[in-house]
Scaffold this motif. Structure first.
Motif, PDB file in Angstrom:
ATOM      1  N   ARG A   6     -47.631  -8.526  12.198  1.00  0.00           N
ATOM      2  CA  ARG A   6     -47.670  -9.425  11.041  1.00  0.00           C
ATOM      3  C   ARG A   6     -46.373 -10.211  11.038  1.00  0.00           C
ATOM      4  NH1 ARG A   6     -52.490  -9.831  10.509  1.00  0.00           N
ATOM      5  NH2 ARG A   6     -53.676  -8.035   9.900  1.00  0.00           N
ATOM      6  N   ALA A   7     -46.337 -11.293  10.315  1.00  0.00           N
ATOM      7  CA  ALA A   7     -45.143 -12.144  10.264  1.00  0.00           C
ATOM      8  C   ALA A   7     -44.084 -11.491   9.375  1.00  0.00           C
ATOM      9  CB  ALA A   7     -45.510 -13.529   9.757  1.00  0.00           C
ATOM     10  N   GLU A   8     -43.557 -10.392   9.841  1.00  0.00           N
ATOM     11  CA  GLU A   8     -42.479  -9.689   9.162  1.00  0.00           C
ATOM     12  C   GLU A   8     -41.218  -9.836  10.008  1.00  0.00           C
ATOM     13  OE1 GLU A   8     -44.036  -5.764   8.959  1.00  0.00           O
ATOM     14  OE2 GLU A   8     -45.557  -6.285   7.473  1.00  0.00           O
ATOM     15  N   PRO A   9     -40.037  -9.743   9.387  1.00  0.00           N
ATOM     16  CA  PRO A   9     -38.795  -9.995  10.130  1.00  0.00           C
ATOM     17  C   PRO A   9     -38.659  -9.204  11.433  1.00  0.00           C
ATOM     18  CG  PRO A   9     -38.320  -9.833   7.802  1.00  0.00           C
ATOM     19  CD  PRO A   9     -39.772  -9.489   7.965  1.00  0.00           C
ATOM     20  N   LEU A  10     -39.037  -7.941  11.433  1.00  0.00           N
ATOM     21  CA  LEU A  10     -38.903  -7.124  12.640  1.00  0.00           C
ATOM     22  C   LEU A  10     -39.729  -7.698  13.783  1.00  0.00           C
ATOM     23  CD1 LEU A  10     -37.990  -4.534  14.118  1.00  0.00           C
ATOM     24  CD2 LEU A  10     -40.081  -3.472  13.243  1.00  0.00           C
ATOM     25  N   TRP A  11     -41.003  -8.015  13.502  1.00  0.00           N
ATOM     26  CA  TRP A  11     -41.885  -8.518  14.554  1.00  0.00           C
ATOM     27  C   TRP A  11     -41.522  -9.938  14.959  1.00  0.00           C
ATOM     28  CZ3 TRP A  11     -43.522  -4.399  16.430  1.00  0.00           C
ATOM     29  CH2 TRP A  11     -44.040  -3.374  15.663  1.00  0.00           C
ATOM     30  N   VAL A  12     -41.154 -10.756  13.993  1.00  0.00           N
ATOM     31  CA  VAL A  12     -40.811 -12.151  14.297  1.00  0.00           C
ATOM     32  C   VAL A  12     -39.593 -12.197  15.214  1.00  0.00           C
ATOM     33  CG1 VAL A  12     -39.938 -14.294  13.302  1.00  0.00           C
ATOM     34  CG2 VAL A  12     -41.862 -13.125  12.231  1.00  0.00           C
ATOM     35  N   GLU A  13     -38.559 -11.480  14.876  1.00  0.00           N
ATOM     36  CA  GLU A  13     -37.338 -11.511  15.683  1.00  0.00           C
ATOM     37  C   GLU A  13     -37.544 -10.857  17.044  1.00  0.00           C
ATOM     38  OE1 GLU A  13     -34.232  -9.919  13.245  1.00  0.00           O
ATOM     39  OE2 GLU A  13     -34.505 -11.453  11.720  1.00  0.00           O
ATOM     40  N   THR A  14     -38.361  -9.820  17.095  1.00  0.00           N
ATOM     41  CA  THR A  14     -38.591  -9.126  18.363  1.00  0.00           C
ATOM     42  C   THR A  14     -39.405  -9.984  19.328  1.00  0.00           C
ATOM     43  OG1 THR A  14     -38.559  -7.003  17.230  1.00  0.00           O
ATOM     44  CG2 THR A  14     -39.557  -7.064  19.421  1.00  0.00           C
ATOM     45  N   PHE A  15     -40.497 -10.574  18.835  1.00  0.00           N
ATOM     46  CA  PHE A  15     -41.425 -11.258  19.728  1.00  0.00           C
ATOM     47  C   PHE A  15     -41.165 -12.746  19.905  1.00  0.00           C
ATOM     48  CE2 PHE A  15     -43.917  -7.447  18.931  1.00  0.00           C
ATOM     49  CZ  PHE A  15     -44.306  -7.138  20.224  1.00  0.00           C
ATOM     50  N   THR A  16     -40.454 -13.377  18.993  1.00  0.00           N
ATOM     51  CA  THR A  16     -40.206 -14.812  19.150  1.00  0.00           C
ATOM     52  C   THR A  16     -38.767 -15.125  19.511  1.00  0.00           C
ATOM     53  OG1 THR A  16     -39.649 -15.203  16.823  1.00  0.00           O
ATOM     54  CG2 THR A  16     -41.977 -15.347  17.444  1.00  0.00           C
ATOM     55  N   GLY A  17     -37.853 -14.233  19.202  1.00  0.00           N
ATOM     56  CA  GLY A  17     -36.447 -14.508  19.453  1.00  0.00           C
ATOM     57  C   GLY A  17     -35.832 -15.394  18.383  1.00  0.00           C
ATOM     58  N   LEU A  18     -36.591 -15.698  17.336  1.00  0.00           N
ATOM     59  CA  LEU A  18     -36.091 -16.534  16.236  1.00  0.00           C
ATOM     60  C   LEU A  18     -35.678 -15.662  15.062  1.00  0.00           C
ATOM     61  CD1 LEU A  18     -38.893 -19.252  16.143  1.00  0.00           C
ATOM     62  CD2 LEU A  18     -36.605 -19.522  17.062  1.00  0.00           C
ATOM     63  N   ARG A  19     -34.641 -16.104  14.371  1.00  0.00           N
ATOM     64  CA  ARG A  19     -34.310 -15.448  13.104  1.00  0.00           C
ATOM     65  C   ARG A  19     -35.384 -15.827  12.094  1.00  0.00           C
ATOM     66  NH1 ARG A  19     -29.508 -18.009  14.256  1.00  0.00           N
ATOM     67  NH2 ARG A  19     -29.814 -19.270  12.399  1.00  0.00           N
ATOM     68  N   MET A  20     -35.506 -15.041  11.070  1.00  0.00           N
ATOM     69  CA  MET A  20     -36.589 -15.246  10.096  1.00  0.00           C
ATOM     70  C   MET A  20     -36.485 -16.601   9.410  1.00  0.00           C
ATOM     71  SD  MET A  20     -39.267 -13.754   9.307  1.00  0.00           S
ATOM     72  CE  MET A  20     -40.564 -13.910   8.128  1.00  0.00           C
ATOM     73  N   ASP A  21     -35.258 -17.066   9.101  1.00  0.00           N
ATOM     74  CA  ASP A  21     -35.130 -18.362   8.431  1.00  0.00           C
ATOM     75  C   ASP A  21     -35.604 -19.502   9.340  1.00  0.00           C
ATOM     76  OD1 ASP A  21     -32.916 -17.861  10.088  1.00  0.00           O
ATOM     77  OD2 ASP A  21     -31.622 -19.202   8.934  1.00  0.00           O
TER      78      ASP A  21
END
Length: 171
Positions: A6-21
């Motif tokens: 899901r688009a949660e900070p842990l998954w976003v940062e792990t799989f995209t390399g982007l910070r949540m902001d």
């Protein structure tokens, strides 16, 4: 079907390399470009944030659509539709080129060969040449086999193979 990602900070940062902001800004750009669609029709089973994450994971990893589907709890067909729909919206806008860019010469530096790499390359070239010659011979034999017929069919096939054989060393 319940997905893991899901688009949660842990998954976003792990799989995209982007910070949540940064990811939130990306989702905002996609939404402004029409990522939610025209408004009519069947609603998406995933929220826009999850769909953007899905496309980012697809491009960032080497996972197939069939592998991504259970991670997001959707079918492979849905993964395909999401990627097709959001791919153009995630494309980077072309940068403006300076006026003198046409006259500018860009040189990218090459890398030096490591010790032993040239010998490996030479061996690979020799093996590749042998394989290509073997395929060429198989094609010639197939032409001869297919042209076994009465009259001058075999004669013309032999001439064609000889002509191709003579052209091969010239190339």
């Amino acid at each position: 079907m319940c997905g893991v990602l899901r688009a949660e900070p842990l998954w976003v940062e792990t799989f995209t390399g982007l910070r949540m902001d940064r990811f939130v800004k990306l989702v905002k750009v996609v939404r402004e470009r029409g990522g939610n669609g025209p408004g009519g029709g069947r609603p998406w089973c995933l929220p826009l944030e999850d769909r953007v994450l899905l496309v980012a994971v697809y491009y960032r990893t080497d996972l197939t659509m069939r592998q991504l589907a259970p991670l997001f709890g959707v079918s492979p067909a849905t993964v395909c539709r999401v990627i097709q729909r959001l791919r153009p919206l995630l494309a980077i806008e072309p940068a403006s080129r300076p006026a003198d860019a046409v006259e500018r010469l860009w040189i990218s530096p090459g890398r030096d060969l490591l010790p032993g790499e040239e010998e490996d390359n030479a061996e690979h070239r020799r093996v590749r040449a042998r394989v290509e010659h073997a395929f060429a011979r198989m094609k010639h034999y197939k032409i001869l086999r297919d042209c076994r017929q009465r009259g001058t069919g075999l004669h013309h096939a032999v001439q064609a193979v000889a002509h191709m054989h003579n052209l091969a060393p010239a190339a």
